[in-house]
Design an enzyme around this catalytic site. Sequence first.
Site, short mmCIF file in Angstrom:
data_model
loop_
_atom_site.label_atom_id
_atom_site.label_comp_id
_atom_site.label_asym_id
_atom_site.label_seq_id
_atom_site.Cartn_x
_atom_site.Cartn_y
_atom_site.Cartn_z
N ARG A 17 -31.63 11.11 11.57
CA ARG A 17 -32.29 11.00 10.31
C ARG A 17 -31.83 9.47 9.48
O ARG A 17 -32.80 8.93 8.90
CB ARG A 17 -31.89 11.82 9.19
CG ARG A 17 -32.64 13.19 9.31
CD ARG A 17 -32.17 14.06 7.93
NE ARG A 17 -31.06 14.38 7.86
CZ ARG A 17 -30.40 15.56 7.87
NH1 ARG A 17 -30.95 16.64 8.00
NH2 ARG A 17 -29.00 15.76 7.58
N LYS A 126 -20.96 23.49 23.00
CA LYS A 126 -20.71 24.58 22.20
C LYS A 126 -20.43 24.62 20.90
O LYS A 126 -20.48 23.59 20.35
CB LYS A 126 -19.55 25.26 23.00
CG LYS A 126 -18.16 24.55 22.46
CD LYS A 126 -16.95 25.40 23.14
CE LYS A 126 -15.63 24.95 22.38
NZ LYS A 126 -15.08 24.05 21.38
N HIS A 156 -16.29 20.79 28.30
CA HIS A 156 -15.78 19.73 28.70
C HIS A 156 -14.59 19.82 29.79
O HIS A 156 -14.04 18.96 30.29
CB HIS A 156 -15.63 18.76 27.64
CG HIS A 156 -14.22 18.92 26.69
ND1 HIS A 156 -14.25 20.09 25.99
CD2 HIS A 156 -12.87 18.21 26.67
CE1 HIS A 156 -12.86 20.09 25.37
NE2 HIS A 156 -12.41 19.02 25.91
N LYS A 160 -12.78 17.60 33.61
CA LYS A 160 -11.26 17.18 33.64
C LYS A 160 -11.14 17.00 35.35
O LYS A 160 -11.30 18.17 35.97
CB LYS A 160 -10.38 17.86 32.98
CG LYS A 160 -10.48 17.59 31.61
CD LYS A 160 -9.34 18.42 30.72
CE LYS A 160 -9.52 18.49 29.28
NZ LYS A 160 -9.19 17.47 28.49
N GLU A 194 -2.22 22.73 21.79
CA GLU A 194 -2.42 21.56 21.01
C GLU A 194 -1.39 21.30 19.83
O GLU A 194 -0.85 22.34 19.17
CB GLU A 194 -3.67 21.57 20.24
CG GLU A 194 -5.02 21.73 21.43
CD GLU A 194 -6.34 21.86 20.65
OE1 GLU A 194 -6.93 20.44 20.43
OE2 GLU A 194 -6.68 22.71 20.46
N ASP A 213 -12.86 29.56 20.09
CA ASP A 213 -12.92 28.02 20.31
C ASP A 213 -12.51 27.41 21.59
O ASP A 213 -12.97 26.53 22.21
CB ASP A 213 -12.10 27.31 19.20
CG ASP A 213 -12.31 26.00 19.02
OD1 ASP A 213 -13.35 25.21 19.14
OD2 ASP A 213 -11.13 25.27 18.97
N HIS A 218 -12.80 27.32 27.42
CA HIS A 218 -11.98 26.49 28.28
C HIS A 218 -11.03 27.67 29.10
O HIS A 218 -10.83 27.35 30.14
CB HIS A 218 -10.97 25.69 27.62
CG HIS A 218 -11.92 24.78 26.62
ND1 HIS A 218 -13.12 24.27 26.91
CD2 HIS A 218 -11.55 24.06 25.50
CE1 HIS A 218 -13.67 23.47 25.94
NE2 HIS A 218 -12.84 23.45 25.13
N LYS A 318 -3.22 25.86 18.12
CA LYS A 318 -3.14 24.74 17.43
C LYS A 318 -1.71 24.51 16.83
O LYS A 318 -1.05 25.55 16.21
CB LYS A 318 -4.08 24.45 16.39
CG LYS A 318 -5.67 24.58 17.03
CD LYS A 318 -6.64 23.84 16.26
CE LYS A 318 -7.92 23.83 17.07
NZ LYS A 318 -8.12 22.67 18.06
C1 BG6 Z 1 -12.41 21.57 21.96
C2 BG6 Z 1 -12.24 22.70 20.69
O1 BG6 Z 1 -13.40 22.50 22.62
O2 BG6 Z 1 -11.69 21.19 22.48
C3 BG6 Z 1 -11.19 21.91 19.75
O3 BG6 Z 1 -13.42 22.80 19.78
C4 BG6 Z 1 -10.13 21.47 20.74
O4 BG6 Z 1 -10.75 22.51 18.87
C5 BG6 Z 1 -10.70 20.42 21.80
O5 BG6 Z 1 -9.18 20.38 20.04
C6 BG6 Z 1 -9.39 20.24 23.09
O6 BG6 Z 1 -9.86 19.62 23.91
P1 BG6 Z 1 -8.87 18.51 24.76
O7 BG6 Z 1 -9.78 17.62 25.91
O8 BG6 Z 1 -8.35 17.70 23.74
O9 BG6 Z 1 -7.77 19.53 25.43
#
Ligand code: BG6
Length: 466
Positions: A17, A126, A156, A160, A194, A213, A218, A318
């Site tokens: 936008r 996602k 993602h 990796k 994390e 999440d 993952h 987290k």
């Molecule tokens: C994302 C999550 O898919 O992956 C995040 O939504 C998370 O909450 C992230 O922090 C972690 O990715 P990576 O590559 O840092 O392990």
Amino acid sequence: MRTGRLPAGLCVLGVARRPLGDDGFRAAMRAAVDEFARLRPVEEATWSTLAPRLFYHEGDFGDRESFLGLAARLAKLDSQFNLRGNRLYYLATPPASFAPIAENLAAAGLAHQETAGGFRRIVLEKPFGHDLASALELDAELRRHFHERDTLRIDHYLGKETVQNILVLRFANGILEPLWNQRYVDHVQITVAEDIGVEGRAGYFDSAGILRDIVQNHVLQLLALTAMEAPVAWEADAVRDEKNKVLQAVRPIQPENVARDVIRGQYAPGWSRGTPVPGYLQEPGVPAGSTTETYVALELRIDNWRWAGVPFYLRAGKRLAKRVSEIAIQFKPVPHLLFDAARPPQPNALVLRIQPDEGITLRFVSKLPGPEIDLRSVGMDFRYGTSFGAEPPEAYERLLLDALLGDASLYIRRDTLLRSWELVDPIEEAWARGAGGRPHLYDAGSWGPAAAEALVERGGRAWRRP
Ligand code: BG6
């Protein structure tokens, strides 16, 4: 661009936008590559090839008129750069916009490729739904305008290097396969830890929680790659068939077992990297009294010949003690220990370190030097950095290049997506009915709630401290 892999004729048209104009967009992209590109400083020669191929279209996702303007702009670029009708739509938008965007692309004649000649692919970030029902609904809406083979759902983690290497390790080495089953493996631990908190994403995170999440995507992908059978070919659907098959064999946790087999936690105030940090409930944007989990640990079983009786312990959280993702294959102990060791040795383990400190370690027992037989667990170590010298590419480099080339191997297929929700939904539903009570609190900077220890201890095991 710098490594010369991008297809010739590529142009990028940003759509949003804000009134930016081509020049404004180029300036914003330049600032971004200066800050984030893997190979820095950015070479001027590379930039000056890329910059004239960046364009911007000001438009609103919900407005059909904008898409007519977009179609005209794309047609112009097409003839200018001879793009042969090929389009890759990458949606970095809130998920609520996925269906309206697909709808508006279609209305402007930009969707199905039959009418266009070139390919028409759509790449989505996602979350793909919130549960099985909403994932099905979203899928039905997208399907009206894009084929499944052209719908690329990003996880993602699959981009990796270390994750791609799981299959190479398993299927390009002969020594592991004979051991990779219930006869030799005691259990498997998959950890995605994390040290960060919700980082200003409370609006999204509070309605998701760590199970949706991280685990739904993952962690279940890591499990699938660890546990799947060898595919019949190194080809997108052959690999994805096997991933889907093993997820079909994962036993869903029944609601009545959720309190027993799933532990949820929420971080309380604590420390991170030497700094005091607030608890989840004190984070800006988190609703008072939220029961959203920031930690989850669970035990899954896979009902097939390879894995019968082998627990798969999964955990994600987290604000844990450190950032580490790994898969640990814990082997069974020797049937009879000859040595009268002061401490029983730790059984063999093969640890696949996804990040950071990417590598693989095999732990085995060795004699401690000295006149007596004393045993110690030692590690045989492979490190990407040392062995290959170069930085691995970023996950997104690989994923977006694959999308351009039409290789869907590392994208999530519909059946797997739906299966992942089938595994997650009964847990969410049980929690919504109060199973297991409120999340267990754990101090930020710790390894999670004590209750998670009990989950593995009941099987006589312990979580690794990576
Ligand atoms: C994302 C999550 O898919 O992956 C995040 O939504 C998370 O909450 C992230 O922090 C972690 O990715 P990576 O590559 O840092 O392990």
